[in-house]
Design a protein around this motif. Structure first.
Motif, PDB file in Angstrom:
ATOM      1  N   HIS A   1       0.833  -1.201   0.000  1.00  0.00           N
ATOM      2  CA  HIS A   1       0.000   0.000   0.000  1.00  0.00           C
ATOM      3  C   HIS A   1       0.863   1.245   0.000  1.00  0.00           C
ATOM      4  O   HIS A   1       1.845   1.344   0.745  1.00  0.00           O
ATOM      5  CB  HIS A   1      -0.898   0.015   1.234  1.00  0.00           C
ATOM      6  CG  HIS A   1      -2.019  -0.954   1.162  1.00  0.00           C
ATOM      7  ND1 HIS A   1      -2.766  -1.297   2.278  1.00  0.00           N
ATOM      8  CD2 HIS A   1      -2.547  -1.654   0.126  1.00  0.00           C
ATOM      9  CE1 HIS A   1      -3.714  -2.154   1.929  1.00  0.00           C
ATOM     10  NE2 HIS A   1      -3.587  -2.394   0.628  1.00  0.00           N
ATOM     11  N   GLU A   2       0.445   2.233  -0.818  1.00  0.00           N
ATOM     12  CA  GLU A   2       1.180   3.495  -0.847  1.00  0.00           C
ATOM     13  C   GLU A   2       0.868   4.356   0.375  1.00  0.00           C
ATOM     14  O   GLU A   2       1.717   5.045   0.903  1.00  0.00           O
ATOM     15  CB  GLU A   2       0.830   4.304  -2.111  1.00  0.00           C
ATOM     16  CG  GLU A   2       1.066   3.574  -3.427  1.00  0.00           C
ATOM     17  CD  GLU A   2      -0.189   2.906  -3.953  1.00  0.00           C
ATOM     18  OE1 GLU A   2      -0.306   2.750  -5.175  1.00  0.00           O
ATOM     19  OE2 GLU A   2      -1.079   2.529  -3.126  1.00  0.00           O
ATOM     20  N   TYR A   3      -0.376   4.329   0.803  1.00  0.00           N
ATOM     21  CA  TYR A   3      -0.846   5.249   1.842  1.00  0.00           C
ATOM     22  C   TYR A   3      -0.774   4.572   3.202  1.00  0.00           C
ATOM     23  O   TYR A   3      -1.291   3.469   3.383  1.00  0.00           O
ATOM     24  CB  TYR A   3      -2.285   5.666   1.546  1.00  0.00           C
ATOM     25  CG  TYR A   3      -2.850   6.680   2.496  1.00  0.00           C
ATOM     26  CD1 TYR A   3      -3.601   6.281   3.595  1.00  0.00           C
ATOM     27  CD2 TYR A   3      -2.637   8.038   2.313  1.00  0.00           C
ATOM     28  CE1 TYR A   3      -4.111   7.196   4.487  1.00  0.00           C
ATOM     29  CE2 TYR A   3      -3.146   8.970   3.202  1.00  0.00           C
ATOM     30  CZ  TYR A   3      -3.895   8.539   4.284  1.00  0.00           C
ATOM     31  OH  TYR A   3      -4.394   9.466   5.149  1.00  0.00           O
TER      32      TYR A   3
ATOM     33  N   GLY B   1       3.609   7.808   0.336  1.00  0.00           N
ATOM     34  CA  GLY B   1       4.626   7.001  -0.310  1.00  0.00           C
ATOM     35  C   GLY B   1       5.956   7.169   0.396  1.00  0.00           C
ATOM     36  O   GLY B   1       6.113   8.061   1.248  1.00  0.00           O
ATOM     37  N   ALA B   2       6.909   6.330   0.050  1.00  0.00           N
ATOM     38  CA  ALA B   2       8.228   6.395   0.671  1.00  0.00           C
ATOM     39  C   ALA B   2       8.836   7.783   0.479  1.00  0.00           C
ATOM     40  O   ALA B   2       8.819   8.336  -0.624  1.00  0.00           O
ATOM     41  CB  ALA B   2       9.133   5.325   0.087  1.00  0.00           C
ATOM     42  N   GLY B   3       9.343   8.338   1.573  1.00  0.00           N
ATOM     43  CA  GLY B   3       9.972   9.648   1.546  1.00  0.00           C
ATOM     44  C   GLY B   3       9.022  10.823   1.660  1.00  0.00           C
ATOM     45  O   GLY B   3       9.454  11.978   1.690  1.00  0.00           O
TER      46      GLY B   3
ATOM     47  N   ALA C   1      -2.804   2.423   9.908  1.00  0.00           N
ATOM     48  CA  ALA C   1      -3.679   1.971   8.827  1.00  0.00           C
ATOM     49  C   ALA C   1      -2.968   2.151   7.496  1.00  0.00           C
ATOM     50  O   ALA C   1      -2.081   2.998   7.359  1.00  0.00           O
ATOM     51  CB  ALA C   1      -4.992   2.746   8.835  1.00  0.00           C
ATOM     52  N   SER C   2      -3.392   1.370   6.503  1.00  0.00           N
ATOM     53  CA  SER C   2      -2.808   1.499   5.171  1.00  0.00           C
ATOM     54  C   SER C   2      -3.869   1.261   4.117  1.00  0.00           C
ATOM     55  O   SER C   2      -4.899   0.610   4.372  1.00  0.00           O
ATOM     56  CB  SER C   2      -1.650   0.521   4.981  1.00  0.00           C
ATOM     57  OG  SER C   2      -2.127  -0.814   4.864  1.00  0.00           O
ATOM     58  N   SER C   3      -3.624   1.797   2.909  1.00  0.00           N
ATOM     59  CA  SER C   3      -4.556   1.586   1.805  1.00  0.00           C
ATOM     60  C   SER C   3      -3.859   1.878   0.487  1.00  0.00           C
ATOM     61  O   SER C   3      -2.772   2.474   0.444  1.00  0.00           O
ATOM     62  CB  SER C   3      -5.789   2.487   1.947  1.00  0.00           C
ATOM     63  OG  SER C   3      -5.446   3.843   1.752  1.00  0.00           O
TER      64      SER C   3
ATOM     65  N   SER D   1      -7.305   8.731  -2.643  1.00  0.00           N
ATOM     66  CA  SER D   1      -7.057   7.761  -1.574  1.00  0.00           C
ATOM     67  C   SER D   1      -8.336   7.388  -0.863  1.00  0.00           C
ATOM     68  O   SER D   1      -8.351   7.189   0.336  1.00  0.00           O
ATOM     69  CB  SER D   1      -6.060   8.336  -0.570  1.00  0.00           C
ATOM     70  OG  SER D   1      -4.870   8.662  -1.210  1.00  0.00           O
ATOM     71  N   ASN D   2      -9.448   7.283  -1.603  1.00  0.00           N
ATOM     72  CA  ASN D   2     -10.714   6.944  -0.966  1.00  0.00           C
ATOM     73  C   ASN D   2     -10.934   5.445  -0.947  1.00  0.00           C
ATOM     74  O   ASN D   2     -12.044   4.974  -1.124  1.00  0.00           O
ATOM     75  CB  ASN D   2     -11.865   7.652  -1.694  1.00  0.00           C
ATOM     76  CG  ASN D   2     -11.942   7.246  -3.160  1.00  0.00           C
ATOM     77  OD1 ASN D   2     -11.067   6.544  -3.663  1.00  0.00           O
ATOM     78  ND2 ASN D   2     -12.979   7.667  -3.836  1.00  0.00           N
ATOM     79  N   GLN D   3      -9.853   4.727  -0.745  1.00  0.00           N
ATOM     80  CA  GLN D   3      -9.951   3.276  -0.678  1.00  0.00           C
ATOM     81  C   GLN D   3     -10.115   2.842   0.777  1.00  0.00           C
ATOM     82  O   GLN D   3      -9.680   3.532   1.688  1.00  0.00           O
ATOM     83  CB  GLN D   3      -8.679   2.648  -1.258  1.00  0.00           C
ATOM     84  CG  GLN D   3      -8.429   3.038  -2.699  1.00  0.00           C
ATOM     85  CD  GLN D   3      -9.553   2.571  -3.598  1.00  0.00           C
ATOM     86  OE1 GLN D   3      -9.915   1.400  -3.594  1.00  0.00           O
ATOM     87  NE2 GLN D   3     -10.120   3.503  -4.361  1.00  0.00           N
ATOM     88  N   PRO D   4     -10.750   1.700   1.002  1.00  0.00           N
ATOM     89  CA  PRO D   4     -10.869   1.197   2.371  1.00  0.00           C
ATOM     90  C   PRO D   4      -9.498   1.061   3.012  1.00  0.00           C
ATOM     91  O   PRO D   4      -8.546   0.630   2.365  1.00  0.00           O
ATOM     92  CB  PRO D   4     -11.544  -0.160   2.195  1.00  0.00           C
ATOM     93  CG  PRO D   4     -12.242  -0.076   0.893  1.00  0.00           C
ATOM     94  CD  PRO D   4     -11.403   0.824   0.033  1.00  0.00           C
ATOM     95  N   GLN D   5      -9.428   1.421   4.267  1.00  0.00           N
ATOM     96  CA  GLN D   5      -8.166   1.323   4.966  1.00  0.00           C
ATOM     97  C   GLN D   5      -8.146   0.063   5.818  1.00  0.00           C
ATOM     98  O   GLN D   5      -9.148  -0.360   6.369  1.00  0.00           O
ATOM     99  CB  GLN D   5      -7.947   2.577   5.816  1.00  0.00           C
ATOM    100  CG  GLN D   5      -7.921   3.833   4.961  1.00  0.00           C
ATOM    101  CD  GLN D   5      -7.029   4.921   5.479  1.00  0.00           C
ATOM    102  OE1 GLN D   5      -6.300   4.751   6.440  1.00  0.00           O
ATOM    103  NE2 GLN D   5      -7.081   6.075   4.845  1.00  0.00           N
TER     104      GLN D   5
END
Lengths: 112, 116
Positions: B29-31, B51-53, B92-94, B101-105
């Motif tokens: 997951h990016e988020y 994301g990383a960084g 949390a991540s998604s 980023s309106n994906q389920p976490q």
């Protein structure tokens, strides 16, 4: 700014009777809305999600919610409560950045 | 099938001590984000990363630091613990889909932190 209001902090029902958990939201655009459930000492689990497709959303464990834009509501329902449904429920609105805005939570008690 | 893993599950600190809460996800997951949960207040966002960084502040960032050196890990650091930071902390991540980023976490099981 977006916000979420859960209208009841505590709901008590008898096993086998319907469940209604109420949620109102405010948003400047078409929101993404979620219901999450949290059982004791656990993380949050997604029940269902609305993202502008069907206004009646079916979730896991027999729960469903209806998006009503005119009333800015997203109430969670279940026809027949089970003892295992006792938990805390959160109504959540998502900003496009991924930030989640949580309601204060509703504790559902299910009596035998 | 690990999902989001938080460690430790419980921790007691003295005022002024520092510590790091660990969070790891194996779903690419990016988020990722950190929340604190206090009675009657729902969950409040502390910090998040797309994301990383890349990290940014949430609603209640004071007293906390984060970094994101890899996609998988997103540690939360308490610099000098205060009793007001006694809480349950959730990671949390998604996915981020289509720029949104309106994906389920997916949530971890939480870290219960007490500051004496």
């Amino acid at each position: 700014a977006q916000s979420v209001t859960q209208l009841d902090s505590h709901v008590s029902v008898s096993e086998g009777t319907p469940v209604l958990l109420r949620c109102n939201y405010s948003s400047s655009y078409s929101p993404s809305l979620f219901w999450y459930v949290q059982h004791p000492n656990k993380g949050l689990q997604l029940l269902l999600k609305y993202t502008s497709a069907a206004t009646l959303v079916k979730g896991i464990n027999g729960f469903e919610a209806e998006f009503k834009k005119s009333e800015t509501s997203f109430h969670l329902t279940k026809p027949s409560a089970h003892m295992s449904d006792a938990a805390e429920y959160f109504c959540v609105v998502s900003e496009n950045t991924g930030k989640l805005i949580f309601g204060q939570g509703t504790t559902l008690q299910v009596k035998p | 099938n690990a999902g989001v893993t938080q460690t430790p599950k419980f921790q007691v600190l003295k005022t002024g001590q520092s510590m790091t809460l660990q969070c790891a996800q194996d779903m690419n997951h990016e988020y990722m984000s950190w929340y604190r949960q206090d009675p009657g207040m729902g969950l409040r966002l502390i910090h998040y990363s797309v994301g990383a960084g890349i990290t940014d502040q949430g609603e209640v960032p004071n007293g906390y630091n984060v970094s994101r050196s890899t996609t998988e890990d997103f540690p939360l650091r308490l610099l000098s613990a205060a009793p007001s930071q006694t809480s349950v902390y959730f990671c949390a991540s998604s996915y981020i889909a289509g720029g949104y980023s309106n994906q389920p976490q997916h949530f971890g099981d939480g870290t219960r932190l007490s500051i004496l």
